[in-house]
Design a protein around this motif. Structure first.
Motif, PDB file in Angstrom:
ATOM      1  N   LEU A 184      30.842  -5.688  28.793  1.00  0.00           N
ATOM      2  CA  LEU A 184      32.164  -6.251  28.457  1.00  0.00           C
ATOM      3  C   LEU A 184      32.046  -7.505  27.603  1.00  0.00           C
ATOM      4  CD1 LEU A 184      33.702  -5.945  32.052  1.00  0.00           C
ATOM      5  CD2 LEU A 184      34.136  -4.422  30.111  1.00  0.00           C
ATOM      6  N   THR A 185      30.844  -8.059  27.540  1.00  0.00           N
ATOM      7  CA  THR A 185      30.619  -9.300  26.781  1.00  0.00           C
ATOM      8  C   THR A 185      29.432  -9.058  25.838  1.00  0.00           C
ATOM      9  OG1 THR A 185      29.224  -9.948  28.641  1.00  0.00           O
ATOM     10  CG2 THR A 185      31.417 -10.931  28.558  1.00  0.00           C
ATOM     11  N   ARG A 186      29.722  -8.661  24.607  1.00  0.00           N
ATOM     12  CA  ARG A 186      28.621  -8.338  23.678  1.00  0.00           C
ATOM     13  C   ARG A 186      27.716  -9.560  23.516  1.00  0.00           C
ATOM     14  NH1 ARG A 186      27.589  -8.439  18.535  1.00  0.00           N
ATOM     15  NH2 ARG A 186      29.522  -9.530  18.060  1.00  0.00           N
ATOM     16  N   LYS A 187      28.338 -10.706  23.342  1.00  0.00           N
ATOM     17  CA  LYS A 187      27.594 -11.978  23.380  1.00  0.00           C
ATOM     18  C   LYS A 187      28.036 -12.709  24.642  1.00  0.00           C
ATOM     19  CE  LYS A 187      27.037 -14.492  19.706  1.00  0.00           C
ATOM     20  NZ  LYS A 187      27.294 -15.239  18.455  1.00  0.00           N
ATOM     21  N   SER A 188      27.143 -13.572  25.161  1.00  0.00           N
ATOM     22  CA  SER A 188      27.545 -14.293  26.367  1.00  0.00           C
ATOM     23  C   SER A 188      28.736 -15.205  26.053  1.00  0.00           C
ATOM     24  CB  SER A 188      26.376 -15.100  26.918  1.00  0.00           C
ATOM     25  OG  SER A 188      25.971 -16.053  25.981  1.00  0.00           O
ATOM     26  N   LEU A 189      29.617 -15.405  27.030  1.00  0.00           N
ATOM     27  CA  LEU A 189      30.768 -16.297  26.844  1.00  0.00           C
ATOM     28  C   LEU A 189      30.400 -17.693  27.323  1.00  0.00           C
ATOM     29  CD1 LEU A 189      33.615 -14.002  28.291  1.00  0.00           C
ATOM     30  CD2 LEU A 189      32.731 -14.100  25.946  1.00  0.00           C
ATOM     31  N   THR A 190      31.001 -18.707  26.698  1.00  0.00           N
ATOM     32  CA  THR A 190      30.734 -20.086  27.111  1.00  0.00           C
ATOM     33  C   THR A 190      32.055 -20.780  27.445  1.00  0.00           C
ATOM     34  OG1 THR A 190      30.800 -20.726  24.801  1.00  0.00           O
ATOM     35  CG2 THR A 190      28.620 -20.337  25.722  1.00  0.00           C
ATOM     36  N   LYS A 212      20.854 -10.303  30.862  1.00  0.00           N
ATOM     37  CA  LYS A 212      21.090  -9.595  29.601  1.00  0.00           C
ATOM     38  C   LYS A 212      20.285  -8.288  29.568  1.00  0.00           C
ATOM     39  CE  LYS A 212      20.569 -10.327  24.677  1.00  0.00           C
ATOM     40  NZ  LYS A 212      20.066 -11.206  23.632  1.00  0.00           N
ATOM     41  N   ARG A 213      19.018  -8.361  29.966  1.00  0.00           N
ATOM     42  CA  ARG A 213      18.158  -7.166  29.940  1.00  0.00           C
ATOM     43  C   ARG A 213      18.609  -6.116  30.941  1.00  0.00           C
ATOM     44  NH1 ARG A 213      12.288  -9.866  29.363  1.00  0.00           N
ATOM     45  NH2 ARG A 213      12.511 -10.459  27.184  1.00  0.00           N
TER      46      ARG A 213
END
Ligand SMILES: C[S@@+](CC[C@H](N)C(=O)[O-])C[C@H]1O[C@@H](n2cnc3c(N)ncnc32)[C@H](O)[C@@H]1O
Length: 295
Positions: A264-270, A234-235
């Motif tokens: 491309l993924t503002r929040k992580s995808l699960t 993320k960092r």
């Protein structure tokens, strides 16, 4: 695909993320049983270069992704169109008791993902000072009982195998907390594995090398399985996506900084619940992706 590796995690998402990238090689930096690589090759008709540090990963080039720049140079590859990191150990590695990754199966305290790792877990367990062991277990296992566990290990040395280590850890943790959070030795085993394989250092270096080899429009996809890995990803992505850092009241930019990446993924995808139901490994997966921006 080697069936002992089980199903590749979030494979549809990985394939979709690589769909719009420019022509060129896609690197699978963690080839394992080739599950993701074969989906990418079959669904997208792309050339995939698989890399893995484990000699068991048949069909992959043997190497550590922290040496990616050198590996690409040796292959005569200058630019890549995509790169995938599906981090951690494979279910194949976990399922082999003689590799020593599993606290549920008796085995030697090895935990090396490949012969390139400098130490075995047993060396750390049986030779580190109590303080260094506690620091390692706290840092890489995020284990709040690290000091107690380290003291118990030192008191029981030499620790012979995985079963003995798991028992020592279990007995060192207060009974009231033992019932929650999975097996009591999970965090300690994770910590040792990360240290033995220098996973955090490899991830930082591998990400840097992968991102710098991407051509404009190329994409990097990372699937991580615990918060320490996810934080690094993320960092690094946020850092690359940062443009000008001048104060907003400055009339012209003085820092000259431009964004190298687009997130491309503002929040992580699960993984969705169906996949988690079929593949327990997918439960803790967090996927992040970026695109290289034209210079
Ligand atoms: C979760 S598995 C990958 C499974 C694979 N995506 C599949 O579909 O079969 C992770 C793999 O990455 C490898 N690996 C982990 N760290 C590595 C590194 N620094 N360099 C190269 N391979 C690494 C491990 O040996 C393991 O085989």
């Amino acid at each position: 695909m080697d069936q002992s590796y089980h199903k590749p995690v979030m494979a549809d998402t990985v394939v979709d993320l690589f769909r719009p990238i420019p022509d060129g090689i896609i690197v699978d930096a963690t080839y394992g049983g080739g599950g993701h690589a074969s989906r990418i090759a079959e669904d997208l008709g792309r050339d995939v270069l698989g890399i893995d540090r484990d000699p068991d990963a048949e069909g992959a080039l043997r190497g550590n992704f922290r040496d990616l720049a050198r590996i690409l140079e040796e292959q005569g590859i200058d630019r890549i169109a995509g790169i995938l990191f599906d981090l951690g150990v494979s279910s194949h590695q976990l399922d082999q008791p003689e590799r020593g990754f599993s606290f549920r199966k008796p085995g030697p305290l090895d935990m090396r993902m490949g012969p390139d790792a400098a130490t075995e877990a047993g060396t750390l367990v049986n030779t580190l000072s109590e303080r260094a062991l506690a620091d390692l277990i706290r840092r890489y296992g995020e284990e709040r009982f690290a000091r107690r566990i380290a003291a118990a290990i030192v008191a029981h040395r030499p620790v012979a195998d995985t079963t003995e280590l798991a028992e020592i850890v279990k007995a060192a943790i207060p009974a009231a907390t033992r019932r929650s959070g999975g097996h009591p030795a999970r965090r300690t085993f994770q910590a040792l594995r990360i240290a033995v394989n220098e996973e955090m250092e490899a991830l930082r270096e591998g990400l840097d090398a992968g991102l710098s080899a991407l051509e404009p429009g190329g994409r990097c996809v990372v699937i991580s399985y615990h918060s320490l890995e996810d934080r690094i990803v993320k960092r690094r992505f946020a850092e690359g996506a940062q443009g000008c850092t001048c104060p907003p009241d400055l009339p012209v930019c003085g820092c000259g900084r431009t964004a190298e990446l687009r997130i491309l993924t503002r929040k992580s995808l699960t993984a969705d619940p169906d996949e988690v139901a079929q593949n327990p490994r997918a439960r803790s997966a967090r996927l992040r992706a970026v695109e290289k921006v034209a210079a």
